[in-house]
Design a protein around this motif. Sequence first.
Motif, PDB file in Angstrom:
ATOM      1  N   MET A  64      65.628  42.978  35.796  1.00 20.71           N
ATOM      2  CA  MET A  64      67.039  43.444  35.364  1.00 20.71           C
ATOM      3  C   MET A  64      66.812  44.131  34.137  1.00 20.71           C
ATOM      4  SD  MET A  64      68.604  39.299  35.504  1.00 20.71           S
ATOM      5  CE  MET A  64      70.328  40.093  34.950  1.00 20.71           C
ATOM      6  N   PRO A  65      67.071  45.477  34.273  1.00 21.61           N
ATOM      7  CA  PRO A  65      67.222  46.573  33.247  1.00 21.61           C
ATOM      8  C   PRO A  65      68.453  46.686  32.513  1.00 21.61           C
ATOM      9  CG  PRO A  65      67.557  47.800  35.366  1.00 21.61           C
ATOM     10  CD  PRO A  65      67.361  46.426  35.584  1.00 21.61           C
ATOM     11  N   PHE A  66      68.423  46.714  31.198  1.00 21.49           N
ATOM     12  CA  PHE A  66      69.817  46.854  30.497  1.00 21.49           C
ATOM     13  C   PHE A  66      69.526  48.021  29.382  1.00 21.49           C
ATOM     14  CE2 PHE A  66      69.181  42.238  31.146  1.00 21.49           C
ATOM     15  CZ  PHE A  66      70.502  42.013  31.795  1.00 21.49           C
ATOM     16  N   GLU A  67      70.449  48.454  28.589  1.00 16.42           N
ATOM     17  CA  GLU A  67      70.287  49.558  28.017  1.00 16.42           C
ATOM     18  C   GLU A  67      69.166  49.488  26.885  1.00 16.42           C
ATOM     19  OE1 GLU A  67      71.722  53.319  26.633  1.00 16.42           O
ATOM     20  OE2 GLU A  67      72.094  52.142  28.249  1.00 16.42           O
ATOM     21  N   GLU A  68      68.911  48.464  26.158  1.00 17.98           N
ATOM     22  CA  GLU A  68      67.761  48.130  25.145  1.00 17.98           C
ATOM     23  C   GLU A  68      66.800  47.388  25.810  1.00 17.98           C
ATOM     24  OE1 GLU A  68      68.216  50.034  22.474  1.00 17.98           O
ATOM     25  OE2 GLU A  68      70.073  50.949  22.896  1.00 17.98           O
ATOM     26  N   THR A  69      66.731  46.884  26.793  1.00 15.04           N
ATOM     27  CA  THR A  69      65.616  45.943  27.158  1.00 15.04           C
ATOM     28  C   THR A  69      65.608  46.088  28.785  1.00 15.04           C
ATOM     29  OG1 THR A  69      64.618  43.830  26.847  1.00 15.04           O
ATOM     30  CG2 THR A  69      66.971  43.934  27.077  1.00 15.04           C
ATOM     31  N   ARG A  82      69.385  30.426  35.165  1.00 14.72           N
ATOM     32  CA  ARG A  82      68.485  30.875  34.634  1.00 14.72           C
ATOM     33  C   ARG A  82      67.840  30.229  33.706  1.00 14.72           C
ATOM     34  NH1 ARG A  82      69.022  36.621  31.042  1.00 14.72           N
ATOM     35  NH2 ARG A  82      68.376  35.271  29.269  1.00 14.72           N
ATOM     36  N   THR A  83      66.254  30.041  33.932  1.00 13.48           N
ATOM     37  CA  THR A  83      65.601  28.885  33.306  1.00 13.48           C
ATOM     38  C   THR A  83      64.565  29.572  32.184  1.00 13.48           C
ATOM     39  OG1 THR A  83      63.978  28.722  34.965  1.00 13.48           O
ATOM     40  CG2 THR A  83      65.625  27.393  34.929  1.00 13.48           C
ATOM     41  N   ALA A  84      64.338  30.924  32.302  1.00 13.80           N
ATOM     42  CA  ALA A  84      63.021  31.733  31.547  1.00 13.80           C
ATOM     43  C   ALA A  84      63.236  33.164  31.699  1.00 13.80           C
ATOM     44  CB  ALA A  84      61.754  31.069  32.182  1.00 13.80           C
ATOM     45  N   ALA A  85      62.623  33.949  30.853  1.00 18.28           N
ATOM     46  CA  ALA A  85      62.664  35.293  30.728  1.00 18.28           C
ATOM     47  C   ALA A  85      61.703  35.942  30.087  1.00 18.28           C
ATOM     48  CB  ALA A  85      64.104  35.915  30.522  1.00 18.28           C
ATOM     49  N   ILE A  86      61.178  36.998  30.418  1.00 20.46           N
ATOM     50  CA  ILE A  86      60.370  37.999  29.680  1.00 20.46           C
ATOM     51  C   ILE A  86      60.891  39.074  29.361  1.00 20.46           C
ATOM     52  CG2 ILE A  86      57.884  38.943  29.631  1.00 20.46           C
ATOM     53  CD1 ILE A  86      56.841  36.862  31.711  1.00 20.46           C
ATOM     54  N   HIS A  87      60.929  39.522  28.051  1.00 20.00           N
ATOM     55  CA  HIS A  87      61.518  40.637  27.782  1.00 20.00           C
ATOM     56  C   HIS A  87      60.690  41.704  27.214  1.00 20.00           C
ATOM     57  CE1 HIS A  87      65.668  38.504  27.048  1.00 20.00           C
ATOM     58  NE2 HIS A  87      64.851  37.467  26.942  1.00 20.00           N
ATOM     59  N   ALA A  88      61.073  42.861  27.586  1.00 20.09           N
ATOM     60  CA  ALA A  88      60.334  44.103  26.930  1.00 20.09           C
ATOM     61  C   ALA A  88      61.474  45.119  26.412  1.00 20.09           C
ATOM     62  CB  ALA A  88      59.776  44.909  28.078  1.00 20.09           C
ATOM     63  N   SER A  89      61.267  45.466  25.061  1.00 20.45           N
ATOM     64  CA  SER A  89      62.336  46.255  24.307  1.00 20.45           C
ATOM     65  C   SER A  89      61.700  47.575  23.640  1.00 20.45           C
ATOM     66  CB  SER A  89      62.902  45.359  23.443  1.00 20.45           C
ATOM     67  OG  SER A  89      62.242  45.048  22.607  1.00 20.45           O
ATOM     68  N   GLY A  90      62.452  48.168  23.134  1.00 17.67           N
ATOM     69  CA  GLY A  90      62.102  49.329  22.396  1.00 17.67           C
ATOM     70  C   GLY A  90      61.670  50.561  23.369  1.00 17.67           C
ATOM     71  N   GLU A  91      60.500  50.876  23.302  1.00 19.07           N
ATOM     72  CA  GLU A  91      59.875  51.990  24.410  1.00 19.07           C
ATOM     73  C   GLU A  91      59.271  51.265  25.539  1.00 19.07           C
ATOM     74  OE1 GLU A  91      60.284  55.327  23.566  1.00 19.07           O
ATOM     75  OE2 GLU A  91      61.555  54.677  22.006  1.00 19.07           O
ATOM     76  N   ASN A  92      59.538  50.225  25.578  1.00 19.58           N
ATOM     77  CA  ASN A  92      58.846  49.400  26.851  1.00 19.58           C
ATOM     78  C   ASN A  92      59.872  48.798  27.768  1.00 19.58           C
ATOM     79  OD1 ASN A  92      55.936  49.634  25.664  1.00 19.58           O
ATOM     80  ND2 ASN A  92      56.890  48.453  24.058  1.00 19.58           N
ATOM     81  N   VAL A  93      59.271  48.652  29.065  1.00 18.71           N
ATOM     82  CA  VAL A  93      59.997  47.933  30.066  1.00 18.71           C
ATOM     83  C   VAL A  93      59.213  47.099  30.859  1.00 18.71           C
ATOM     84  CG1 VAL A  93      61.498  49.993  30.474  1.00 18.71           C
ATOM     85  CG2 VAL A  93      59.617  49.997  31.761  1.00 18.71           C
ATOM     86  N   ILE A  94      59.746  46.145  31.623  1.00 21.75           N
ATOM     87  CA  ILE A  94      59.071  45.399  32.571  1.00 21.75           C
ATOM     88  C   ILE A  94      58.394  46.116  33.555  1.00 21.75           C
ATOM     89  CG2 ILE A  94      58.764  43.345  33.979  1.00 21.75           C
ATOM     90  CD1 ILE A  94      58.660  42.438  30.847  1.00 21.75           C
TER      91      ILE A  94
END
Length: 667
Positions: A64-69, A82-94
């Motif tokens: 799932m892409p969002f504006e900041e993560t 939803r039971t878990a999530a791995i986040h990426a933020s800043g200049e990074n994306v999953i």
Amino acid sequence: MKWISMAMWLLASALLHAQAPKSETPAAVPAAATGPVSIEDFVKRPSYTEMAVSPSGKYLAVKMPFEETTIVAVIDRTTNQRTAAIHASGENVIDEFWWVNDTRLVASVAEKFGGVDKPQPNGELYAINADGTGSAQLFGYRAAGGKTGSRVKSGGEQRYASAFVIDTIPGNDKQILVQTFDWKNSDKAPPSAELLDVYTGKTRRVAIGPKAQSSFVADHKGQVRLASAPNEDLEAVMYLRRGEDSDWQVFNDPKTSGVIIAPLMFARDNQHVYVTLTRKNKANAIYLLDLATGKKEALYEGGANPGALLLTPDKQDAYGVITQDGKIGIHVFDPNSQWGRLALSVQKAFPEQVAIFGAFANDGRFGTVHVFSDRNPGDFYLFDTEKKNVDYLGSVAKWIDPEKMAPMQPIRFKARDGLEINGYLTLPLGSSGKNLPLIVNPHGGPHGPRDDWGYNWETQLLASRGYAVMQVNFRGSGGYGADFERAGYMQWGRAMQDDLTDATNWAVQQGYADPKRLCIYGASYGGYAALEGVVREPDLYRCAVGYVGVYDLPRMYKDGDIPRSLYGKTFLEQVLGRDTGEMRARSPAWNVDKIKAALMIVVGGRDERVPPSQGEALRDALDKRKYSYEWLYKDKEGHGFYTTANKLELYTKMLAFFDAHIGTKAK
């Protein structure tokens, strides 16, 4: 990393892009029921881009892409929570994710350079348990505490390296195979294949590549037996080793065989391999290769390169391939096979769309289905193989009504030298399909990428405002064989540009385009082609938009990230040459005196791929000539605008620019 996990890259590309025939004739299309979709709805980020069921079928992983993560979330299918999530933020994306077992999810991270470039994997790997516990960075340079290096130390020293997943291993719930590149000498040193523990991050080397920039393919026992590496001409040499203690031997060298063989995956018997064959003057084909005898069996050949293999639920074999000749479709190797029959039956349930199976549970009962078309951004379903039905899971962009979108229709014509060129033409809904304002939209790259059939929000936005949009796979584009791609080498501003001119004239001759209302717009290389188009053909186009484009070819050797690597320098020499005077003759910034069209120039201040010095060189030349133009510069954007607010501003201004010069306000 062109040579890393090509099979995986092809699969990801086919699934993530909710994304031609002799001179096919596009027809007029009926009008939509209500007014046009807002610009905001077109530039809005998708809700989901990927979904994969866990090995038991209990959980669903969704990206799932969002504006900041960007996150990859785990959803319990029994509770829909939803039971878990791995986040990426800043200049990074999953980037990608893998179920290693039913409770352990691994994800890779990529760095975004802007809205145009595909985010580049940076070698970081993260993991989490399905219940939200056990979150860890397994590999990467951003370790806990802000330190640099691998999270796990080896021999008391940190490793400065990046890791990229080769594959999961059947029957191994604790380890995956990764390919690692040490930073100190990655251009010259061979990479390693290693087993990575998805709980502790510890690694054990199992192979070293035969050459620098090698990529690996493992069999279904987890043994790394095949590799590919580029030679000095950047053609892939295929290597084989018989066992873990054996040395690499050249299996195919294109210099002697005349063909490039790229291994994709092992068949179920671990003795045959699915490969892509690149031949002279033909599109690539899929073959089944016997490693013992060298015998090859043709499985698919078409007018365009094939896409991803379609895998059986246990991922031990392939039953078909995605096709990309004109419209995207599927080709089943054996229509009488279990999964071939099932895939074809599901495809029939979604007429005028493409339905592709994704990940399945281990028992083969539940699996995801991705359905998309040129008018539908994409829907996800859960397929039950016992009940033979599908349940809706979610949509890429539920707010987009396919009935309001315009069909993308394949076209084909011959260039002035007789070379067959493919592309796509999108005509606005409600139009007669004749005498329309036309926007020619060359793709970026340019060597390797291509325009393909599928939902393209930018194309649909332009079409919704009354513009016909033409996308051309000019020579040099990927997707039509190596010779077609190489035909564009040394042809920037020459035959590649002529193909776009010929396409524009073809659209006029066929009656689709009004010869007095033509514009050319593109990003990256497309920005170069747009400006070079109004240099080479000053009386053809009324206007041009260059978006994060290249305008000074000699500058490519000193600015940006391409010349920082040995591969990048070699690539530039292949496609541009080294003659500064000759490159200047093909550079818009050095030839602004020929321009008559209205111009809009868009630049990202943090662009590493095409740095702002390119746009500034064009601006300075135009200022010196005292030639007016529109200028849009965002100092915090990269290679293409990423934030929704900046994209909204860009397309609002761009549409106003088109409207003023070839639209309803044009004089």
